[in-house]
Design a protein around this motif. Structure first.
Motif, PDB file in Angstrom:
ATOM      1  N   ARG A 248      60.960 -22.482  83.452  1.00 25.82           N
ATOM      2  CA  ARG A 248      59.674 -22.240  82.770  1.00 25.82           C
ATOM      3  C   ARG A 248      59.018 -23.566  82.369  1.00 25.82           C
ATOM      4  NH1 ARG A 248      62.499 -18.468  79.604  1.00 25.82           N
ATOM      5  NH2 ARG A 248      61.934 -19.650  77.751  1.00 25.82           N
ATOM      6  N   LEU A 249      59.828 -24.490  81.860  1.00 29.35           N
ATOM      7  CA  LEU A 249      59.306 -25.803  81.487  1.00 29.35           C
ATOM      8  C   LEU A 249      58.756 -26.517  82.714  1.00 29.35           C
ATOM      9  CD1 LEU A 249      58.830 -28.108  79.506  1.00 29.35           C
ATOM     10  CD2 LEU A 249      61.218 -28.797  79.873  1.00 29.35           C
ATOM     11  N   ARG A 250      59.470 -26.449  83.825  1.00 24.31           N
ATOM     12  CA  ARG A 250      59.014 -27.087  85.061  1.00 24.31           C
ATOM     13  C   ARG A 250      57.675 -26.501  85.496  1.00 24.31           C
ATOM     14  NH1 ARG A 250      58.641 -27.126  90.403  1.00 24.31           N
ATOM     15  NH2 ARG A 250      59.343 -28.961  91.559  1.00 24.31           N
ATOM     16  N   THR A 251      57.509 -25.196  85.362  1.00 26.27           N
ATOM     17  CA  THR A 251      56.244 -24.544  85.728  1.00 26.27           C
ATOM     18  C   THR A 251      55.089 -25.102  84.895  1.00 26.27           C
ATOM     19  OG1 THR A 251      57.391 -22.537  86.400  1.00 26.27           O
ATOM     20  CG2 THR A 251      55.052 -22.318  85.866  1.00 26.27           C
ATOM     21  N   MET A 252      55.309 -25.277  83.608  1.00 28.39           N
ATOM     22  CA  MET A 252      54.257 -25.846  82.750  1.00 28.39           C
ATOM     23  C   MET A 252      53.962 -27.291  83.135  1.00 28.39           C
ATOM     24  SD  MET A 252      55.088 -24.256  79.024  1.00 28.39           S
ATOM     25  CE  MET A 252      56.804 -23.787  79.203  1.00 28.39           C
ATOM     26  N   LEU A 253      55.006 -28.045  83.462  1.00 18.63           N
ATOM     27  CA  LEU A 253      54.808 -29.436  83.868  1.00 18.63           C
ATOM     28  C   LEU A 253      54.062 -29.530  85.195  1.00 18.63           C
ATOM     29  CD1 LEU A 253      58.296 -30.787  82.819  1.00 18.63           C
ATOM     30  CD2 LEU A 253      56.095 -31.503  81.838  1.00 18.63           C
ATOM     31  N   VAL A 254      54.336 -28.607  86.106  1.00 14.80           N
ATOM     32  CA  VAL A 254      53.595 -28.592  87.376  1.00 14.80           C
ATOM     33  C   VAL A 254      52.111 -28.388  87.096  1.00 14.80           C
ATOM     34  CG1 VAL A 254      53.193 -27.246  89.481  1.00 14.80           C
ATOM     35  CG2 VAL A 254      55.518 -27.897  88.850  1.00 14.80           C
ATOM     36  N   GLN A 255      51.788 -27.485  86.194  1.00 14.21           N
ATOM     37  CA  GLN A 255      50.379 -27.266  85.847  1.00 14.21           C
ATOM     38  C   GLN A 255      49.769 -28.517  85.232  1.00 14.21           C
ATOM     39  OE1 GLN A 255      50.378 -23.757  83.415  1.00 14.21           O
ATOM     40  NE2 GLN A 255      50.867 -22.428  85.128  1.00 14.21           N
ATOM     41  N   ALA A 256      50.553 -29.229  84.425  1.00 18.02           N
ATOM     42  CA  ALA A 256      50.056 -30.461  83.806  1.00 18.02           C
ATOM     43  C   ALA A 256      49.961 -31.601  84.805  1.00 18.02           C
ATOM     44  CB  ALA A 256      50.964 -30.866  82.645  1.00 18.02           C
ATOM     45  N   SER A 257      50.638 -31.469  85.943  1.00 18.23           N
ATOM     46  CA  SER A 257      50.642 -32.559  86.925  1.00 18.23           C
ATOM     47  C   SER A 257      49.389 -32.591  87.791  1.00 18.23           C
ATOM     48  CB  SER A 257      51.879 -32.471  87.820  1.00 18.23           C
ATOM     49  OG  SER A 257      51.773 -31.389  88.726  1.00 18.23           O
ATOM     50  N   TYR A 258      48.566 -31.553  87.700  1.00 20.05           N
ATOM     51  CA  TYR A 258      47.319 -31.558  88.468  1.00 20.05           C
ATOM     52  C   TYR A 258      46.356 -32.550  87.835  1.00 20.05           C
ATOM     53  CZ  TYR A 258      49.117 -27.135  90.292  1.00 20.05           C
ATOM     54  OH  TYR A 258      49.897 -26.167  90.852  1.00 20.05           O
ATOM     55  N   PRO A 259      45.780 -33.441  88.624  1.00 22.18           N
ATOM     56  CA  PRO A 259      44.857 -34.433  88.064  1.00 22.18           C
ATOM     57  C   PRO A 259      43.664 -33.757  87.378  1.00 22.18           C
ATOM     58  CG  PRO A 259      45.334 -34.903  90.371  1.00 22.18           C
ATOM     59  CD  PRO A 259      45.926 -33.569  90.059  1.00 22.18           C
ATOM     60  N   GLN A 260      43.308 -34.278  86.228  1.00 23.39           N
ATOM     61  CA  GLN A 260      42.174 -33.765  85.475  1.00 23.39           C
ATOM     62  C   GLN A 260      41.072 -34.817  85.462  1.00 23.39           C
ATOM     63  OE1 GLN A 260      42.079 -30.632  84.043  1.00 23.39           O
ATOM     64  NE2 GLN A 260      43.967 -30.385  85.205  1.00 23.39           N
ATOM     65  N   PRO A 261      39.831 -34.391  85.531  1.00 22.55           N
ATOM     66  CA  PRO A 261      38.753 -35.374  85.431  1.00 22.55           C
ATOM     67  C   PRO A 261      38.759 -36.002  84.042  1.00 22.55           C
ATOM     68  CG  PRO A 261      37.882 -33.135  85.368  1.00 22.55           C
ATOM     69  CD  PRO A 261      39.351 -33.033  85.653  1.00 22.55           C
ATOM     70  N   PRO A 262      38.475 -37.290  83.966  1.00 25.19           N
ATOM     71  CA  PRO A 262      38.480 -37.940  82.652  1.00 25.19           C
ATOM     72  C   PRO A 262      37.397 -37.352  81.750  1.00 25.19           C
ATOM     73  CG  PRO A 262      37.716 -39.444  84.359  1.00 25.19           C
ATOM     74  CD  PRO A 262      38.119 -38.175  85.033  1.00 25.19           C
ATOM     75  N   MET A 263      37.708 -37.262  80.469  1.00 25.84           N
ATOM     76  CA  MET A 263      36.754 -36.767  79.475  1.00 25.84           C
ATOM     77  C   MET A 263      36.271 -37.946  78.652  1.00 25.84           C
ATOM     78  SD  MET A 263      37.526 -33.357  77.360  1.00 25.84           S
ATOM     79  CE  MET A 263      39.261 -33.144  77.566  1.00 25.84           C
ATOM     80  N   SER A 264      35.039 -37.909  78.297  1.00 24.53           N
ATOM     81  CA  SER A 264      34.529 -38.973  77.434  1.00 24.53           C
ATOM     82  C   SER A 264      35.113 -38.785  76.040  1.00 24.53           C
ATOM     83  CB  SER A 264      33.007 -38.924  77.378  1.00 24.53           C
ATOM     84  OG  SER A 264      32.590 -37.779  76.670  1.00 24.53           O
ATOM     85  N   ARG A 265      35.244 -39.864  75.311  1.00 24.41           N
ATOM     86  CA  ARG A 265      35.793 -39.784  73.950  1.00 24.41           C
ATOM     87  C   ARG A 265      34.944 -38.876  73.067  1.00 24.41           C
ATOM     88  NH1 ARG A 265      39.810 -42.614  72.097  1.00 24.41           N
ATOM     89  NH2 ARG A 265      40.631 -44.342  73.268  1.00 24.41           N
ATOM     90  N   SER A 266      33.638 -38.916  73.234  1.00 21.63           N
ATOM     91  CA  SER A 266      32.777 -38.090  72.382  1.00 21.63           C
ATOM     92  C   SER A 266      33.043 -36.603  72.611  1.00 21.63           C
ATOM     93  CB  SER A 266      31.306 -38.422  72.616  1.00 21.63           C
ATOM     94  OG  SER A 266      30.965 -38.133  73.963  1.00 21.63           O
ATOM     95  N   ARG A 267      33.327 -36.224  73.836  1.00 17.60           N
ATOM     96  CA  ARG A 267      33.599 -34.813  74.129  1.00 17.60           C
ATOM     97  C   ARG A 267      34.950 -34.387  73.562  1.00 17.60           C
ATOM     98  NH1 ARG A 267      31.965 -30.447  77.195  1.00 17.60           N
ATOM     99  NH2 ARG A 267      33.680 -29.276  78.090  1.00 17.60           N
ATOM    100  N   ARG A 268      35.938 -35.277  73.605  1.00 18.04           N
ATOM    101  CA  ARG A 268      37.267 -34.941  73.078  1.00 18.04           C
ATOM    102  C   ARG A 268      37.227 -34.681  71.578  1.00 18.04           C
ATOM    103  NH1 ARG A 268      41.154 -39.476  75.094  1.00 18.04           N
ATOM    104  NH2 ARG A 268      39.450 -40.184  76.332  1.00 18.04           N
ATOM    105  N   ARG A 269      36.367 -35.367  70.882  1.00 15.05           N
ATOM    106  CA  ARG A 269      36.334 -35.275  69.427  1.00 15.05           C
ATOM    107  C   ARG A 269      35.339 -34.238  68.922  1.00 15.05           C
ATOM    108  NH1 ARG A 269      36.870 -41.640  68.042  1.00 15.05           N
ATOM    109  NH2 ARG A 269      38.964 -41.823  68.853  1.00 15.05           N
ATOM    110  N   GLN A 270      34.682 -33.586  69.826  1.00 18.96           N
ATOM    111  CA  GLN A 270      33.675 -32.607  69.452  1.00 18.96           C
ATOM    112  C   GLN A 270      34.331 -31.416  68.756  1.00 18.96           C
ATOM    113  OE1 GLN A 270      31.756 -30.776  72.804  1.00 18.96           O
ATOM    114  NE2 GLN A 270      29.807 -30.714  71.730  1.00 18.96           N
ATOM    115  N   ARG A 271      33.738 -30.998  67.653  1.00 21.92           N
ATOM    116  CA  ARG A 271      34.271 -29.848  66.914  1.00 21.92           C
ATOM    117  C   ARG A 271      33.372 -28.651  67.144  1.00 21.92           C
ATOM    118  NH1 ARG A 271      37.643 -31.358  62.019  1.00 21.92           N
ATOM    119  NH2 ARG A 271      38.144 -33.498  62.477  1.00 21.92           N
ATOM    120  N   HIS A 272      34.001 -27.499  67.172  1.00 19.83           N
ATOM    121  CA  HIS A 272      33.256 -26.261  67.393  1.00 19.83           C
ATOM    122  C   HIS A 272      33.157 -25.471  66.133  1.00 19.83           C
ATOM    123  CE1 HIS A 272      33.160 -26.769  71.720  1.00 19.83           C
ATOM    124  NE2 HIS A 272      34.400 -27.220  71.606  1.00 19.83           N
TER     125      HIS A 272
END
Length: 80
Positions: A56-80
């Motif tokens: 199960r842990l390996r499955t989650m790590l496989v999902q995390a291993s897919y490259p993600q587009p970089p996020m700008s710092r302003s978007r990461r800190r945005q609150r909803h």
């Protein structure tokens, strides 16, 4: 084995999700998460025996291993 013994054993073994979150939150901010996940996948793959929890842990790590587009710092800190 009594019910209290079984529940005690269940608490002693962390869930795969908890292990994944602990790993993820321990990564430095600038870490390439996909690359770090691939390293952990290789470690699991080298283990002499694999438990259901490791799978199960390996499955989650496989999902995390897919490259993600970089996020700008302003978007990461945005609150909803």
């Amino acid at each position: 084995m009594s019910m209290s013994d079984m529940s005690e054993n269940a608490r002693a073994i962390p869930r795969s999700e908890d292990i994944f979150l602990a790993w993820f939150f321990s990564l430095p901010e600038s870490t390439d998460v996909a690359a770090a996940a691939r390293v952990e996948i290789a470690r699991i793959d080298e283990a002499p025996l694999r438990t259901e929890q490791m799978t199960r842990l390996r499955t989650m790590l496989v999902q995390a291993s897919y490259p993600q587009p970089p996020m700008s710092r302003s978007r990461r800190r945005q609150r909803h």
